[in-house]
Design a protein around this motif. Structure first.
Motif, PDB file in Angstrom:
ATOM      1  N   UNK A 168       0.821  -1.204   0.000  1.00 55.29           N
ATOM      2  CA  UNK A 168       0.000   0.000   0.000  1.00 55.29           C
ATOM      3  C   UNK A 168       0.860   1.261   0.000  1.00 55.29           C
ATOM      4  N   UNK A 169       2.000   1.204   0.697  1.00 51.90           N
ATOM      5  CA  UNK A 169       2.874   2.376   0.811  1.00 51.90           C
ATOM      6  C   UNK A 169       4.091   2.278  -0.110  1.00 51.90           C
ATOM      7  N   UNK A 170       4.004   1.471  -1.151  1.00 52.65           N
ATOM      8  CA  UNK A 170       5.159   1.211  -2.002  1.00 52.65           C
ATOM      9  C   UNK A 170       5.744   2.495  -2.589  1.00 52.65           C
ATOM     10  N   UNK A 171       4.902   3.361  -3.176  1.00 48.75           N
ATOM     11  CA  UNK A 171       5.409   4.579  -3.823  1.00 48.75           C
ATOM     12  C   UNK A 171       6.163   5.456  -2.829  1.00 48.75           C
ATOM     13  N   UNK A 172       5.573   5.631  -1.665  1.00 53.40           N
ATOM     14  CA  UNK A 172       6.217   6.462  -0.638  1.00 53.40           C
ATOM     15  C   UNK A 172       7.533   5.837  -0.172  1.00 53.40           C
ATOM     16  N   UNK A 173       7.518   4.548   0.107  1.00 49.45           N
ATOM     17  CA  UNK A 173       8.703   3.896   0.659  1.00 49.45           C
ATOM     18  C   UNK A 173       9.849   3.850  -0.343  1.00 49.45           C
ATOM     19  N   UNK A 174       9.546   3.585  -1.609  1.00 53.69           N
ATOM     20  CA  UNK A 174      10.609   3.546  -2.615  1.00 53.69           C
ATOM     21  C   UNK A 174      11.266   4.915  -2.765  1.00 53.69           C
ATOM     22  N   UNK A 175      10.469   5.976  -2.767  1.00 52.18           N
ATOM     23  CA  UNK A 175      11.044   7.319  -2.868  1.00 52.18           C
ATOM     24  C   UNK A 175      11.847   7.662  -1.617  1.00 52.18           C
ATOM     25  N   UNK A 176      11.366   7.235  -0.436  1.00 46.58           N
ATOM     26  CA  UNK A 176      12.111   7.480   0.807  1.00 46.58           C
ATOM     27  C   UNK A 176      13.464   6.778   0.766  1.00 46.58           C
ATOM     28  N   UNK A 177      13.472   5.536   0.320  1.00 48.36           N
ATOM     29  CA  UNK A 177      14.729   4.800   0.209  1.00 48.36           C
ATOM     30  C   UNK A 177      15.670   5.452  -0.799  1.00 48.36           C
ATOM     31  N   UNK A 178      15.111   5.918  -1.910  1.00 47.95           N
ATOM     32  CA  UNK A 178      15.939   6.579  -2.920  1.00 47.95           C
ATOM     33  C   UNK A 178      16.560   7.859  -2.375  1.00 47.95           C
ATOM     34  N   UNK A 179      15.806   8.610  -1.563  1.00 45.76           N
ATOM     35  CA  UNK A 179      16.349   9.823  -0.948  1.00 45.76           C
ATOM     36  C   UNK A 179      17.500   9.470  -0.005  1.00 45.76           C
ATOM     37  N   UNK A 180      17.289   8.450   0.830  1.00 44.79           N
ATOM     38  CA  UNK A 180      18.330   8.059   1.782  1.00 44.79           C
ATOM     39  C   UNK A 180      19.576   7.562   1.057  1.00 44.79           C
ATOM     40  N   UNK A 181      19.392   6.763   0.018  1.00 44.25           N
ATOM     41  CA  UNK A 181      20.542   6.293  -0.768  1.00 44.25           C
ATOM     42  C   UNK A 181      21.281   7.479  -1.387  1.00 44.25           C
TER      43      UNK A 181
END
Length: 561
Positions: free
Chosen positions: A438-451
């Motif tokens: 359900x939160x895939x879009x948010x989580x992927x962008x969050x991970x990309x920011x952290x990376x």
């Protein structure tokens, strides 16, 4: 003589390992094989063809040329050779060979060529499986190019003639396309192969509206008369609807406005102006497929469209980066932003959802740095939609990237002020129990920011402050996400095994299954679709895990003395 040469080269090739035949072997096989077919030795060719599969497709030209002739004594053996080629040869090579024959067919034989080659083309495409989308696009483009060479019927009588080349080819073409349209119909579970298929079919339909339909002069005097080209037009419009395009959305498609944004050329490829004009003419002049078109646009949809255009008109007069926090605090700004989110997430009209997203970005561009910061904070609090939150987080990353470049330093997207915003980004809404899909879009962008941050911002400089709060980020975000991923993968892998084992010899392919993953009941679907949905979910978890693992590796390396 030719038969002896063919037998010799086949015996020679049988002794070659890994099908590493020389160019001379290919030449001899092709020349001898063609000669044997032309001399009537098709039965002998058929008996040895299975021994040299990788060279067999070279026999397509003589086979097609013979089969296109009206009187062929050895038609049955030739058809048998073609059938075997379609079964044993590489589908990619067959596709190229068949399309070459379509392209080389004289205009006067095009009807016969369609009758002969469309079925083999369909069989080859089906052998490509999920990889067939781009190949289908190439096939449809080639077929339409040939159709465009045919003369137009000059009267209703000619059009009604079953043997008029253009009408006959258009009818055959739609019969060829229909199974792919059925396959591409939107519906759960949606996947990228279906999306690619829809794009290729959309291009085909739009190209058909331009050629041949834009050149057709429809005769409306006798509504009861048979009109293959009218039926072709109906099928094209029906296909557009079937793959998820709305006729009203296409009629109102704002092609010209897309020139102002990146990617408008792709829009013009998919939605050419000539094709849209042809569509409007078919609808409003000849009333083709008008029963699928609303008699009156929905009032709210019409108002939303006008409201968006009015807001855009207001925004384009504002210089980028000039709207301050004081102006942002005016209640209207918040209300408009919330309305844009509702349009982007709830509006049933696809073109309005897309336009709403572009208007949101246009409004973001008008804010100064501090206003952007406050706006992002607000949106992460009120949006309650993973896709919107992911889009905002992507904007945050872009703003950080801008701020890290020399000359763009500011107090809001670097250092102390940035950390409260990043704390809103690096969070799991429900901890390890968060629904990751359900939160895939948010989580992927969050991970990309952290990376991005751990790569771009050096430990010694720590301009963003990410290294200062790394321990808290790990405890609050990375470790709970790792636990959530492990739990989710275990659940879905177990359910996948259970579903696949339950299918073996017990459930028919088309029977409907109901599967529960955790406490969530998945909708009824065929067993094949159910398995595909579970694979898709596991693929999503793998993507998240790969980015998380990369971040952990980068952190570990930079932590070393």
């Amino acid at each position: 003589m030719a038969l002896e040469q063919l037998s010799d080269v086949v015996q020679k090739c049988q002794a070659v390992q890994d099908d590493k035949y020389s160019p001379e072997d290919y030449d001899v096989f092709t020349i001898a094989g063609r000669a044997c077919i032309e001399e009537g030795h098709s039965a002998q060719v058929l008996s040895i063809l299975d021994m040299v599969r990788c060279m067999g497709w070279n026999l397509l030209p003589p086979l097609v040329q013979l089969l296109l002739k009206q009187e062929v004594k050895n038609r049955t053996p030739c058809q048998a050779i073609l059938k075997l080629l379609l079964k044993v040869c590489s589908p990619k090579e067959l596709l190229v060979g068949l399309l070459e024959q379509v392209e080389e067919t004289p205009v006067e034989l095009l009807v016969n060529s369609f009758l002969l080659l469309l079925k083999p083309l369909k069989e080859v495409l089906m052998r490509l499986g999920v990889r067939k989308a781009s190949s289908l696009g190439m096939v449809l483009s080639t077929l339409l190019e040939q159709v465009a060479k045919l003369p137009m019927p000059r009267s209703l009588e000619q059009e009604a003639d079953d043997f008029h080349p253009l009408c006959h080819c258009c009818t055959s073409l739609m019969a060829f396309v229909r199974p792919f349209v059925d396959e591409a119909r939107p519906g759960p579970p949606q996947n990228s192969p279906q999306d690619e298929l829809r794009v290729e079919l959309l291009k085909f339909c739009m190209k058909s509206l331009s050629e041949p339909l834009l050149q057709v002069q429809f005769q409306d005097s006798d509504p009861l008369a048979v009109s293959p080209l009218r039926e072709f037009a109906v099928d094209i419009l029906s296909s557009l609807t079937a793959i998820g395009e709305t006729l009203q959305g296409l009629v109102c498609h704002p092609v010209l406005s897309k020139r102002r944004v990146a990617g408008f050329l792709e829009e013009e490829v998919r939605y050419p102006k000539e094709s849209l004009a042809s569509l409007a003419h078919l609808l409003f002049v000849h009333h083709i497929a008008m029963d699928a078109f609303p008699a009156v646009f929905r009032t709210e949809e019409h108002c939303i469209h006008k409201g968006l255009e009015l807001y855009v008109k207001s925004l384009v007069m504002v210089v980028d980066g000039t709207v301050t926090v004081t102006e942002l605090e005016v209640k209207t700004f918040t209300n408009v932003s919330q309305s844009l989110v509702k349009i982007m997430t709830l509006c049933p009209a696809h073109h309005l959802r897309t336009k709403g997203l572009k208007v949101l970005q246009l409004s973001i561009d008008k804010f100064n740095v501090e206003a952007k910061y406050k706006f992002f904070q607000c949106m992460l609090k009120i949006s309650s939609h993973s896709g919107v939150e992911g889009y905002i987080i992507k904007n945050i990353r872009n703003q950080i990237d801008f701020s890290l470049k020399p000359g763009n330093e500011n107090d809001w997207f670097l250092g102390v002020h940035l950390m409260p915003l990043l704390r809103q980004v690096f969070v799991l809404p429900d901890g390890p129990e968060t629904d990751l899909l359900q939160y895939m879009d948010r989580l992927m962008e969050s991970l990309n920011v952290l990376r991005y941050l751990v790569i771009r911002d050096k430990v010694t400089e720590n301009q963003t402050g990410v290294w200062t709060e790394l321990t808290q980020t790990e405890e609050r975000f990375m470790r709970p996400l790792r636990v959530g991923l492990n739990m989710s993968k275990a659940h879905y892998e177990m359910e996948l095994r259970r579903t696949m084992e339950g299918n073996k010899g017990k459930v028919k392919e088309k029977s409907l299954l109901s599967v529960a993953v955790g406490d969530e009941q998945l909708p009824n679907m065929t067993s094949e679709s159910q398995i595909q949905a579970l694979h898709s979910a596991l693929h999503t978890f793998d993507m998240m895990e790969s980015v998380l693992v990369r971040i952990e590796e980068l952190v570990e390396v930079k932590d070393l003395p």
